[in-house]
Design a protein around this motif. Structure first.
Motif, PDB file in Angstrom:
ATOM      1  N   VAL A   5      -0.820 -32.362  12.246  1.00 19.68           N
ATOM      2  CA  VAL A   5      -0.738 -33.687  11.631  1.00 19.68           C
ATOM      3  C   VAL A   5      -1.575 -33.737  10.355  1.00 19.68           C
ATOM      4  O   VAL A   5      -1.156 -34.310   9.343  1.00 19.68           O
ATOM      5  CB  VAL A   5      -1.191 -34.768  12.625  1.00 19.68           C
ATOM      6  CG1 VAL A   5      -1.299 -36.127  11.940  1.00 19.68           C
ATOM      7  CG2 VAL A   5      -0.216 -34.857  13.788  1.00 19.68           C
ATOM      8  N   ILE A   6      -2.747 -33.120  10.379  1.00 18.15           N
ATOM      9  CA  ILE A   6      -3.590 -33.054   9.179  1.00 18.15           C
ATOM     10  C   ILE A   6      -2.863 -32.306   8.061  1.00 18.15           C
ATOM     11  O   ILE A   6      -2.855 -32.740   6.903  1.00 18.15           O
ATOM     12  CB  ILE A   6      -4.935 -32.376   9.498  1.00 18.15           C
ATOM     13  CG1 ILE A   6      -5.769 -33.274  10.418  1.00 18.15           C
ATOM     14  CG2 ILE A   6      -5.712 -32.075   8.216  1.00 18.15           C
ATOM     15  CD1 ILE A   6      -7.032 -32.622  10.922  1.00 18.15           C
ATOM     16  N   ALA A   7      -2.206 -31.198   8.414  1.00 16.71           N
ATOM     17  CA  ALA A   7      -1.525 -30.377   7.407  1.00 16.71           C
ATOM     18  C   ALA A   7      -0.378 -31.129   6.740  1.00 16.71           C
ATOM     19  O   ALA A   7      -0.228 -31.096   5.512  1.00 16.71           O
ATOM     20  CB  ALA A   7      -1.008 -29.087   8.050  1.00 16.71           C
ATOM     21  N   ILE A   8       0.435 -31.834   7.544  1.00 15.94           N
ATOM     22  CA  ILE A   8       1.563 -32.528   6.923  1.00 15.94           C
ATOM     23  C   ILE A   8       1.098 -33.729   6.106  1.00 15.94           C
ATOM     24  O   ILE A   8       1.707 -34.069   5.082  1.00 15.94           O
ATOM     25  CB  ILE A   8       2.618 -32.955   7.974  1.00 15.94           C
ATOM     26  CG1 ILE A   8       2.048 -33.962   8.968  1.00 15.94           C
ATOM     27  CG2 ILE A   8       3.195 -31.752   8.685  1.00 15.94           C
ATOM     28  CD1 ILE A   8       3.099 -34.518   9.910  1.00 15.94           C
ATOM     29  N   THR A   9       0.000 -34.347   6.515  1.00 11.44           N
ATOM     30  CA  THR A   9      -0.511 -35.482   5.737  1.00 11.44           C
ATOM     31  C   THR A   9      -1.091 -35.012   4.414  1.00 11.44           C
ATOM     32  O   THR A   9      -0.900 -35.667   3.369  1.00 11.44           O
ATOM     33  CB  THR A   9      -1.578 -36.241   6.544  1.00 11.44           C
ATOM     34  OG1 THR A   9      -1.060 -36.564   7.837  1.00 11.44           O
ATOM     35  CG2 THR A   9      -1.970 -37.530   5.846  1.00 11.44           C
ATOM     36  N   LEU A  10      -1.786 -33.887   4.418  1.00 10.03           N
ATOM     37  CA  LEU A  10      -2.304 -33.331   3.165  1.00 10.03           C
ATOM     38  C   LEU A  10      -1.161 -32.877   2.258  1.00 10.03           C
ATOM     39  O   LEU A  10      -1.243 -33.000   1.023  1.00 10.03           O
ATOM     40  CB  LEU A  10      -3.249 -32.171   3.464  1.00 10.03           C
ATOM     41  CG  LEU A  10      -4.579 -32.536   4.127  1.00 10.03           C
ATOM     42  CD1 LEU A  10      -5.384 -31.279   4.433  1.00 10.03           C
ATOM     43  CD2 LEU A  10      -5.383 -33.493   3.250  1.00 10.03           C
ATOM     44  N   SER A  11      -0.096 -32.346   2.836  1.00 11.61           N
ATOM     45  CA  SER A  11       1.074 -31.975   2.031  1.00 11.61           C
ATOM     46  C   SER A  11       1.662 -33.205   1.353  1.00 11.61           C
ATOM     47  O   SER A  11       2.057 -33.162   0.170  1.00 11.61           O
ATOM     48  CB  SER A  11       2.132 -31.311   2.918  1.00 11.61           C
ATOM     49  OG  SER A  11       1.648 -30.120   3.493  1.00 11.61           O
ATOM     50  N   ALA A  12       1.708 -34.314   2.093  1.00 12.68           N
ATOM     51  CA  ALA A  12       2.190 -35.565   1.511  1.00 12.68           C
ATOM     52  C   ALA A  12       1.302 -36.013   0.362  1.00 12.68           C
ATOM     53  O   ALA A  12       1.779 -36.555  -0.647  1.00 12.68           O
ATOM     54  CB  ALA A  12       2.252 -36.654   2.585  1.00 12.68           C
ATOM     55  N   ALA A  13      -0.006 -35.775   0.488  1.00 11.98           N
ATOM     56  CA  ALA A  13      -0.943 -36.162  -0.572  1.00 11.98           C
ATOM     57  C   ALA A  13      -0.645 -35.412  -1.865  1.00 11.98           C
ATOM     58  O   ALA A  13      -0.653 -35.996  -2.952  1.00 11.98           O
ATOM     59  CB  ALA A  13      -2.374 -35.882  -0.117  1.00 11.98           C
ATOM     60  N   VAL A  14      -0.377 -34.124  -1.764  1.00 14.02           N
ATOM     61  CA  VAL A  14      -0.051 -33.326  -2.952  1.00 14.02           C
ATOM     62  C   VAL A  14       1.230 -33.847  -3.602  1.00 14.02           C
ATOM     63  O   VAL A  14       1.301 -34.056  -4.826  1.00 14.02           O
ATOM     64  CB  VAL A  14       0.104 -31.843  -2.587  1.00 14.02           C
ATOM     65  CG1 VAL A  14       0.564 -31.035  -3.801  1.00 14.02           C
ATOM     66  CG2 VAL A  14      -1.209 -31.284  -2.056  1.00 14.02           C
ATOM     67  N   LEU A  15       2.266 -34.069  -2.794  1.00 18.06           N
ATOM     68  CA  LEU A  15       3.544 -34.544  -3.324  1.00 18.06           C
ATOM     69  C   LEU A  15       3.407 -35.912  -3.970  1.00 18.06           C
ATOM     70  O   LEU A  15       4.022 -36.192  -5.000  1.00 18.06           O
ATOM     71  CB  LEU A  15       4.582 -34.600  -2.196  1.00 18.06           C
ATOM     72  CG  LEU A  15       4.995 -33.253  -1.596  1.00 18.06           C
ATOM     73  CD1 LEU A  15       5.930 -33.465  -0.412  1.00 18.06           C
ATOM     74  CD2 LEU A  15       5.660 -32.372  -2.637  1.00 18.06           C
TER      75      LEU A  15
END
Length: 279
Positions: A5-15
């Motif tokens: 969940v942390i990884a996908i949320t950080l990916s969303a932050a970059v996008l």
């Protein structure tokens, strides 16, 4: 929060930082925001035809989110007319964790530990640093006001969608319908800017729609995460996008005062990390 969940949320932050940079670099930001909204509609049209309907009780939240997103697009466009990406973006995103945590406490009873509130205080300090010149000299009040308004809208739709997606029974369907209803935002801007749209080169159309695809993907990841973690924690991790936006503004847009602005972004990133790790 799980590592996934942390990884996908950080990916969303970059996008999220990427599509905001696309809007900031556009000559006509209102038109570009309309194209971004249209970029949501294109894939969402296919998705709503193929996916089952979300649960009926979630449609109120989909509609309410659409209304708030309308205000968000308006505020964001105005903010970028008056301020640099590396100032507007940290202010708009930096105030969101505190507001989302407050709404989640009032509406859902989600109580944050002391460490999370320390993180909120660190974020507030970062905001003061990033807008130091504005607060000291009064220059750029419009940018500050619209950035705060943008953050307020983000906090509202973050909680609305957090509740709605949990009621939907199908995250993909909720995501698709929310994106599809951006047709009203795209249509409103399209009518106002119809003369401008007709004269736009294909490259601008492609860039705006690409920004919409990036934005839609980013929010889909966040919606997924909201099924498994407290809304305040997800919002806090998402706001690490401030550090990516600051780097984009400094490296690619050549925006000035790099030491102060990057320092503010780092400070706010520390604050959201404190919130995220406290959940």
């Amino acid at each position: 929060m799980s590592p996934f969940v942390i990884a996908i949320t950080l990916s969303a932050a970059v996008l999220h930082a990427v599509w905001n940079a696309i809007v900031k670099t556009a000559v006509d930001r209102t038109t570009t925001l309309g194209l971004v909204a249209f970029g949501h509609v294109l894939p969402a049209t296919v998705m709503v035809l193929l996916l089952p309907l979300p649960n009926a009780e979630s449609f109120f939240y989909i509609l309410l989110s659409t209304v708030v997103h309308f205000g968000y697009f308006f505020m964001l466009g105005k903010a970028y007319q008056h301020g640099d990406l590396s100032v507007v973006y940290p202010i708009a995103r930096g105030i969101v964790p505190a507001l989302v945590s407050l709404w989640a406490l009032i509406l859902l009873g989600e109580v944050l530990p002391a460490q999370a509130w320390i993180g909120i205080a660190v974020i507030a300090l970062g905001i003061q640093l990033s807008s130091w010149k504005v607060l000291r000299s009064g220059v750029g009040k419009a940018a500050l006001g619209f950035a705060v308004g943008t953050g307020f809208c983000i906090s509202i739709y973050s909680v609305v969608d957090g509740i709605g997606v949990r009621l939907s029974g199908n995250t993909l369907s909720y995501w698709a319908w929310g994106a599809f209803l951006h047709i009203f935002i795209a249509g409103f801007i399209g009518l106002r800017k119809r003369a401008t749209l007709a004269a736009l080169p294909l490259r601008v159309w492609a860039l705006g729609i690409a920004g919409g695809l990036v934005s839609m993907t980013a929010y889909g990841l966040v919606l997924y995460a909201k099924n498994f973690a407290p809304l305040g924690a997800v919002s806090a991790l998402r706001e690490t996008s401030v550090i990516f936006a600051a780097l984009i503004g400094l490296v690619f847009l050549r925006e000035g005062n790099w030491k102060r602005r990057l320092g503010a972004a780092v400070l706010m990133a520390m604050g959201v990390a404190l919130i995220g790790t406290s959940a």
